[in-house]
Write a protein that holds these residues in place. Structure first.
Motif, short mmCIF file in Angstrom:
data_model
loop_
_atom_site.label_atom_id
_atom_site.label_comp_id
_atom_site.label_asym_id
_atom_site.label_seq_id
_atom_site.Cartn_x
_atom_site.Cartn_y
_atom_site.Cartn_z
N GLN A 190 46.65 -41.30 60.39
CA GLN A 190 45.23 -41.05 60.60
C GLN A 190 44.98 -40.32 61.91
O GLN A 190 44.01 -40.60 62.63
CB GLN A 190 44.47 -42.38 60.53
N ASP A 193 41.44 -38.74 62.49
CA ASP A 193 40.39 -39.69 62.89
C ASP A 193 40.59 -40.14 64.34
O ASP A 193 39.62 -40.35 65.07
CB ASP A 193 40.42 -40.92 61.98
N THR A 281 40.68 -44.85 66.50
CA THR A 281 40.70 -44.36 65.13
C THR A 281 39.50 -44.89 64.36
O THR A 281 38.85 -44.15 63.60
CB THR A 281 42.02 -44.80 64.44
N GLN A 282 39.19 -46.17 64.57
CA GLN A 282 38.04 -46.76 63.88
C GLN A 282 36.73 -46.10 64.33
O GLN A 282 35.84 -45.89 63.52
CB GLN A 282 37.98 -48.27 64.13
N GLN A 285 36.34 -43.06 62.43
CA GLN A 285 36.03 -43.28 61.01
C GLN A 285 34.63 -43.86 60.80
O GLN A 285 33.92 -43.47 59.88
CB GLN A 285 37.06 -44.24 60.39
#
Lengths: 453, 351
Positions: A190, A193, A281-282, A285
């Motif tokens: 990921q 992201d 990363t979260q 996203q």
């Protein structure tokens, strides 16, 4: 992925002084792509999964909730909301076991079997058009906390006290704990992201520079990130030496930039903002969709686990469910949440995976340490702990003072409060003295005394 | 699934426990010990066996008396025994060696509470006692490589308990060996009293008269190198001891090479090498801080040279290390490491 052989590139990489080299044991899961597990029949959602004030429940028993719906709100600034990780019905709100030990108020959510589990909440927003001053609030709404383990509310780090400014955002992808590979997989799978999240954080803090740092046993992650980076991003990715505890923010700041964060201070005092890879990363996203944290990647591993790997699970998944799904050999009596160096054991299989938990490690007694290694000896003053401590404390002297319960001296003369309990001293101690445990006891006793005034 | 057990982190431990470290020190002493047996024969072998047995036995006895679990399994008493034997002359009467070994463990270690609590290196306490109590035998040196060394003991070895060794019989025995140019003195004594400097290469390889295990600098360095490589010996100590001794003796040598020995001679002669590698490095009685280790090592190196050059004794390593041991708590106290991100404390002004 060993670094034991002589390697010039490795020696030239940045690092901090001292530290240790435990066997990394990442081979069980490092090559396994992130996999989604089925929903468990029941989720346990503690209202306090973060540092700060517990969230305030917004639901009542019997209420139906939809995946992604807020079910608890933040109680002030030092708190975050909580979102329903699955569509289902609130079975109860009661005291349940937690990873930290005490029973905590938790929302028990019965998941509807056969539900498509679509996320119906959230609205698309153009993050690039967002006013940087709005970003911290938007991040608080996602319920994000440090996913690296500390579970410190992320938005709090974004409100830098007046008079300070952040020039560089450090994204911490060291994952120096043995066995754990969630950050490693996230960086590979990921990366886009992750970069998106880094840019959001840089914008929020007004930083010109972003550095994603990882250890040099994860060079494939460096490559994956480099592929999605564009020169105008102002972000670089750097590998530092594989060494424990490289992932401590103080250590990483030194390894990457050669500066030390002053004792007792936070990274912002030297113009740094440090965030974990999974958290970043979260952000990448969730923020563009205005959604909340409802799931995370967990490395389930250990020599006894039949199908070790990196699994995407809803927050609140009980350990029992993971073990039943993945299979294990042995008695499963030694369960560690987090890594083997700093993670804690749990007393109940009903303990859920919370936001800050990136690993579930199952070890049997004999896989931990042999008889001889556990034999207690008196301190022989070998100095191994003094040479291991990344903060350059004197654990040997601290241990002796702890034995005499001279906690005040430990704090005043020997900097006890700078210890962040990485466990390096206990790891190297040939006498098997539980130094870190001594220090925990000393610190909490001091905190109590000081609170009592 | 039974109920999980609770433990505190870290859940992993390194591989080096105390007994593993101590056992490896014994391994590192084996080449030196074998060489002393090769050089001095049966007497050296008997000396090693007696010292080791008495040390282990004393340790066991004291543990039993104290109602504790015996600690002989940690190998530390075996190290003291081996070192005790290696710092005595090879023909040292066995009963005296047994007494010295008992003193080493009893007064050098157990009186403080056993392993980890002793202020001084136990073997050196034993050696210091022997130096004071058995003055003649401890300065009686026998030549190495006597041709019948595996068939007979050196006469002094088997002196009956509580008697002084028969020096006349010893002299007759030495004469019987028909050695050329043997003076019965160690290279250090010859240097001090006759201004005769033994060839440094001979010293390095160890083909000279000496204590049982002090002769071969090469084998001592090999053992020490092994331990340093396994990170079971702090390299800073021998480096500081030998380095400072070398530098200081070089200063004197360059001033007057007819009076003072060369720095290479200083390094390779007497007990300096064994002391620097195996005795000063005793973990319990040396400092723990990196800075302190340097100060401690330099202190020992400097004191050794000063005692050797100006003292009435020809050897000073033992006293230098014992004084270094005594200074250890103070050195530890004064050399606390500067912590990560240290902030200068503002001096608090009393209101």
């Amino acid at each position: 992925m060993t670094t034991s052989s002589f390697n010039l590139a490795h020696l030239l990489r940045g690092t901090f002084r001292q530290g240790i080299h435990p066997p990394d044991n990442k081979q069980f899961t490092a090559a396994r792509p992130i996999e989604r597990l089925p929903f468990p029949p029941e989720l346990i959602l503690p209202l306090s999964q973060h540092a700060g004030k517990p969230s305030v429940s917004l639901v009542r028993k019997g209420q139906e909730v939809v995946r992604g719906e807020p079910i608890a709100k933040a109680d002030g600034f030092m708190s975050v909301p909580l979102h329903a990780p699955a569509t289902g019905e609130i079975a109860d709100i009661r005291l349940m076991p937690s990873a930290r030990g005490p029973m905590v108020e938790s929302i028990v959510l019965k998941v509807y079997p056969g539900d498509p589990q679509e996320i119906l909440f959230g609205t698309e927003v153009d993050v690039d058009a967002m006013d940087p001053r709005e970003i911290p609030g938007a991040i608080q709404d996602t319920g994000l906390v440090g996913l690296g383990g500390a579970a410190f509310p992320t938005h709090v780090k974004l409100s830098v006290p007046e008079g300070h400014s952040i020039h560089t955002v450090l994204i911490n992808g060291c994952e120096c704990e043995p066995f754990l590979t969630t950050d490693h997989r996230l960086m590979i799978e990921q990366a886009a992201d992750l970069v998106k999240g880094t840019k959001i954080l840089m914008r929020a803090l007004g930083a010109e520079r972003g550095i994603i740092g990882t250890e040099d046993n994860k060079l494939d992650a460096v490559e994956a990130i480099q592929k999605v980076l564009r020169p105008e991003d102002g972000i670089e990715v750097k590998a530092v030496q594989t060494k424990y505890p490289q992932g401590a923010e103080k250590m990483l700041a030194t390894s990457l930039l050669g500066i030390e964060i002053p004792s007792g201070q936070l990274p912002y005092t030297v113009g740094l903002g440090v965030f974990n890879v999974a958290t970043t990363t979260q952000i990448g996203q969730l923020l563009p969709m205005k959604r909340g944290v409802i799931e995370r990647v967990v490395t389930v591993t250990g020599p006894g686990v039949e199908r070790p790997g990196n699994y995407l699970v809803p927050i609140g998944t009980p350990i029992r469910f993971l073990l039943e799904k993945l299979g294990f050999e042995g008695t499963a009596r030694h369960l560690i949440m987090g890594g083997p160096m700093m993670g804690g054991t749990v007393s109940s299989l009903d303990t859920p995976i919370t936001k800050g938990c990136g690993g579930l490690l199952l070890l049997e007694e004999h896989q931990l340490t042999s008889e001889e290694q556990m034999h207690r000896y008196p301190c022989i003053q070998c100095g191994a702990c003094v040479e291991a401590c990344p903060i350059r404390l004197n654990p040997c002297e601290l241990g002796r003072l702890a034995n005499k319960a001279r906690y005040e001296t430990m704090a005043e003369r020997f900097h006890l409060m700078d210890c962040f309990e990485c466990g390096s001293c206990s790891y190297v101690c040939p006498a098997a003295i539980p130094l870190v445990q001594y220090f925990r006891v000393a610190k909490s006793s001091l905190r109590e005394r000081r609170a009592a005034g | 699934m039974s109920a999980p057990t609770l433990k505190t982190s870290p859940h992993l431990r390194g591989m080096k426990s105390v007994d593993v470290i101590m056992r490896n020190v014994v391994y590192a002493l084996i080449p030196v010990s074998l060489f002393s047996v090769l050089q001095f024969g049966l007497s050296a072998l008997a000396l090693i066996l007696v010292c080791t047995t008495v040390c282990i036995g004393t340790e066991h006895f004291f543990c039993l008396r104290a109602g504790r679990e015996t600690t002989v399994a940690d190998w530390s008493a075996a190290i003291t025994g081996l070192l005790m034997a290696l710092v005595l002359p090879p023909g040292f009467p066995l009963w005296m060696a047994a007494v010295a070994s008992f003193v080493a463990i009893a007064l050098g270690k157990q009186i403080f509470g056993g392993l980890g609590f002793n202020l001084f290196n136990p073997a050196l306490i034993g050696r210091a006692f022997a130096q004071a109590a058995f003055t003649v035998p401890i300065t009686t040196w026998t030549p190495g490589m006597a041709h019948r060394r595996f068939m007979e003991f050196i006469p002094t070895t088997l002196t009956p308990p509580f008697l002084q060794p028969d020096m006349e019989a010893f002299q007759a025995w030495v004469t019987g060996l028909k050695l050329d140019g043997y003076s019965g003195a160690t290279p250090l004594a010859m240097m001090k009293f006759d201004r005769f400097e033994t060839d440094t290469l001979e010293l390095f390889l160890g083909t000279i008269a000496s204590s049982a295990g002090e002769s071969s600098a090469l084998l001592i360095l090999l053992g020490g190198g092994y331990l340093a490589w396994r990170k079971m010996l702090n390299w800073r100590i021998p480096t500081a001891v030998l380095g400072s001794a070398f530098v200081l003796s070089a200063v004197f040598y360059l001033q007057d090479s007819t009076v003072y020995p060369s720095p290479f001679f200083t390094l390779c002669s007497g007990g300096l090498m064994l002391g620097a590698v195996f005795m000063a490095t005793d973990m319990v009685s040396s400092p723990v801080t990196p800075g302190g280790l340097w100060i401690y090592g330099i202190l020992i190196g400097v004191m050794t040279v000063i005692i050797r050059l100006f003292g009435g004794l020809n050897e000073g390593v033992m006293y230098a290390i014992l004084l270094g041991n005594a200074a250890t708590p103070l050195i530890n106290n004064l050399t606390q490491p500067k912590i990560y991100g240290a902030v200068k404390k503002r001096k608090e002004v009393k209101a």
